[in-house]
Design an enzyme around this catalytic site. Structure first.
Site, PDB file in Angstrom:
ATOM      1  NE  ARG B  94      -3.707   0.458   0.265  1.00  0.00           N
ATOM      2  CZ  ARG B  94      -4.375   0.077  -0.873  1.00  0.00           C
ATOM      3  NH1 ARG B  94      -4.628   1.201  -1.852  1.00  0.00           N
ATOM      4  NH2 ARG B  94      -5.211  -1.043  -1.212  1.00  0.00           N
ATOM      5  CG  ASN B 354      -4.825  -5.716   9.926  1.00  0.00           C
ATOM      6  OD1 ASN B 354      -5.031  -6.903   9.240  1.00  0.00           O
ATOM      7  ND2 ASN B 354      -4.781  -5.680  11.142  1.00  0.00           N
ATOM      8  CG  HIS B 356      -6.325  -0.225   2.874  1.00  0.00           C
ATOM      9  ND1 HIS B 356      -5.482   0.993   3.042  1.00  0.00           N
ATOM     10  CD2 HIS B 356      -7.311  -0.271   2.073  1.00  0.00           C
ATOM     11  CE1 HIS B 356      -5.941   1.524   1.683  1.00  0.00           C
ATOM     12  NE2 HIS B 356      -7.035   1.179   1.256  1.00  0.00           N
ATOM     13  CB  CYS B 357      -0.916  -2.115   5.560  1.00  0.00           C
ATOM     14  SG  CYS B 357      -1.749  -0.847   6.819  1.00  0.00           S
ATOM     15  CB  ILE B 358      -0.537  -6.440   3.439  1.00  0.00           C
ATOM     16  CG1 ILE B 358      -1.981  -7.091   3.492  1.00  0.00           C
ATOM     17  CG2 ILE B 358       0.377  -5.970   4.676  1.00  0.00           C
ATOM     18  CD1 ILE B 358      -1.798  -8.189   4.068  1.00  0.00           C
TER      19      ILE B 358
END
Lengths: 368, 368
Positions: B94, B354, B356-358
């Site tokens: 992300r 989490n 969204h970050c990955i």
């Protein structure tokens, strides 16, 4: 990745001739300092020249390690060249890449042969080679092409040429070498080729060129020009170690018929004068146990047959030899509809191959 | 690779909302043992679960190092998942991947921000980060998408959310942090966002969640549900370090208008009970100078807002918390047309983010 348990032949797929339309050509970026002199910088310049020459005719994807990614991008700046991170053990994608196969509907898949660095621990050129062995699968996955995995069948793409109409050219010296598939006899190997490549007739030349580290790859010696016509590397010098090899091959070709029962017309392509690695060229190669030594005076298996057919062009090696011009003229006569581009081939040759060895065409069509 | 010297805004490109149709989602394979416990094996299992969940809705490409390639292929065996060799410094695509932009004709390009590991040498989370910084360009080149390089403008994709209709959500805590773009003031940063993302109005929340290692990324705190509606992480516990942060944000949201002059409807999404890293979870993380230490008792910035919208679905983290069910119900009400899939998020959270970050969505459309 979709790995298929069937065979291309059973699924209606076959290897098209190299002159069939390409979607793109794949290459790898040379890097290992124990095979390429001066930290591979002269080789990188030569490979870049090849990539840029091909890019005039069709797109090129070049695989490169993470460490060399930025440099390769800078050296390969061209709108038709795509640089892709791909690790490998060296840069011979003809032998380590997939062999693409197509069907009549224009679908493209790939055959992922087992690779053992041209002979494994019995005469292979380096160890380890597991990244090379992973390469074909990586490329097929990248492209979304279904993959045929051939189990434990060892083959390099440079060991075969096809006419796209059912005929395959190869050499006994390589394919029957006990360092490739000792568990299979000639008949079993022929059946593997038939099922993986969709061919019906195999023409076995006894040997390839002398001093070829690949155990006689066909792609340095003899190739199809079109169905029913081949080019054969040739020398009339009785002192050449290739004198008998050329005649043996010619004799086989002259008595062979292709899959459609055509006789073969043979065009002779002169070999350059014998080339040897120089002291200067070998001095800066890292000596590493497990890698092929590079020694001054070592004969180099130079051949004009080691060219690539691209969409509308022929990319062939030159050797600063009097025969360069003659070779260009013969290629132009054989491929009247294509522009013949001759590029300096010595730096590539020093590493053990030439333009055909460092390229792999991907036929036009949709993965599927 | 085609790198453009213009800006997306000038060329008619803009960042679409996450709910616009995707071509695929990109992920990276976690590996570094100084950020992920037990050699990253529990994290790999959690990431694989996310990839396999997304693959039910749309294709997934997962970048992985050469060393982990074979393992990732085995763990991610699914016809809709493509594993691609890509080196990186960690797995937060992300923030390290491109921000894709589209135009009205369906062309897709990408913005390649400068990445400095969430603060460079002033509070960044690891050093070096040059492979992360190369990642966006590599992906754009792989996909054949023209690339906008933003010069020296530092931004992470997790620091922004857009409604696809001209409005951007971010936090002052992150974007005005002197460890990102100290040479630019708020006006200059706003102009960068406007020109790179095609937005006209920026809503600045003062801060993100407490204990967030990213300096308050918006994507762990507040996101758009559709134009004119946002979800905001929320707590009613006055003892929570987020109590004031939530109220500050709500006050800003309630007085804001979006780019089309709509007021914003705010849905509150409860925070889970405060989570702390355990001794056991920290014990097997390699202590390496230059990497973010992972200490027992360290608060974890858990938030249900850190979910991904995919074609037809919502992939959201769960924390084995009483609020999991309530979060799922709120998400389902906010996205009535999509299937809400809750997946265990703690292993990903332990690494610092989490779902969204990955993940990084690539919008539908043709490169061009």
């Amino acid at each position: 990745m979709m790995t298929l348990n069937t065979t291309p032949h059973d699924d209606g797929f076959y290897m098209p001739a190299e002159w069939a339309p390409h979607r793109q050509t794949w290459m790898l970026w040379p890097e290992r300092p124990d095979n390429w002199r001066l930290g591979a910088k002269p080789a990188q310049a030569a490979f870049a020249r090849v990539a840029l020459a091909i890019a005039r005719f069709e797109p090129v994807s070049v695989g490169v390690s993470a460490a060399q990614y930025a440099n390769a991008c800078a050296r390969l700046a061209h709108p038709a060249i795509r640089v892709v991170e791909l690790s490998s053990d060296d840069a011979w994608i003809r032998d380590t890449g997939p062999t693409f196969v197509i069907n009549r509907r224009g679908n493209v898949r790939g055959v992922d042969w087992t690779f053992n660095a041209w002979g494994g621990l019995q005469g292979g050129l380096y160890w380890p080679w597991q990244r090379d062995d992973q390469l074909a699968g990586k490329i097929l996955q990248l492209e979304g092409c279904p993959r045929y995995r051939t189990g434990h069948f060892v083959l390099e793409g440079g060991a075969i040429h096809v006419d796209g109409e059912g005929t395959l050219l190869t050499t006994e010296e390589c394919l029957l070498n006990p360092n490739r598939n000792p568990q299979y006899n000639r008949g079993q190997i022929s059946r593997q080729l038939a099922s993986q490549l969709g061919v019906e007739r195999i023409i076995w030349l006894p040997r390839g060129l002398a001093d070829d580290e690949t155990d006689g790859h066909i792609d340095n010696f003899c190739c199809f020009v079109r169905p029913g016509e081949v080019l054969l590397a040739w020398t009339d010098d009785p002192a050449s170690p290739n004198y008998r090899r050329c005649r043996e091959a010619l004799a086989v070709l002259e008595r062979s018929r292709d899959a459609r029962n055509r006789p073969l017309q043979v065009h002779r392509l002169p070999l350059p004068v014998p080339l040897l690695a120089s002291e200067d060229e070998c001095a800066s190669i890292d000596p590493v146990p497990g890698s092929q030594p590079r020694r001054p005076g070592q004969p180099l298996a130079a051949s004009y047959v080691n060219f690539l057919i691209v969409n509308g062009g022929i990319i062939a090696p030159a050797f600063a030899d009097p025969a360069d011009l003659q070779a260009a003229q013969i290629l132009q006569r054989c491929f009247p509809g294509r522009e013949v581009v001759m590029l300096p081939g010595r730096e590539i040759l020093l590493g053990g191959g030439n333009i055909h060895c460092i390229t792999q065409q991907q036929p036009a069509g949709q993965p599927g």
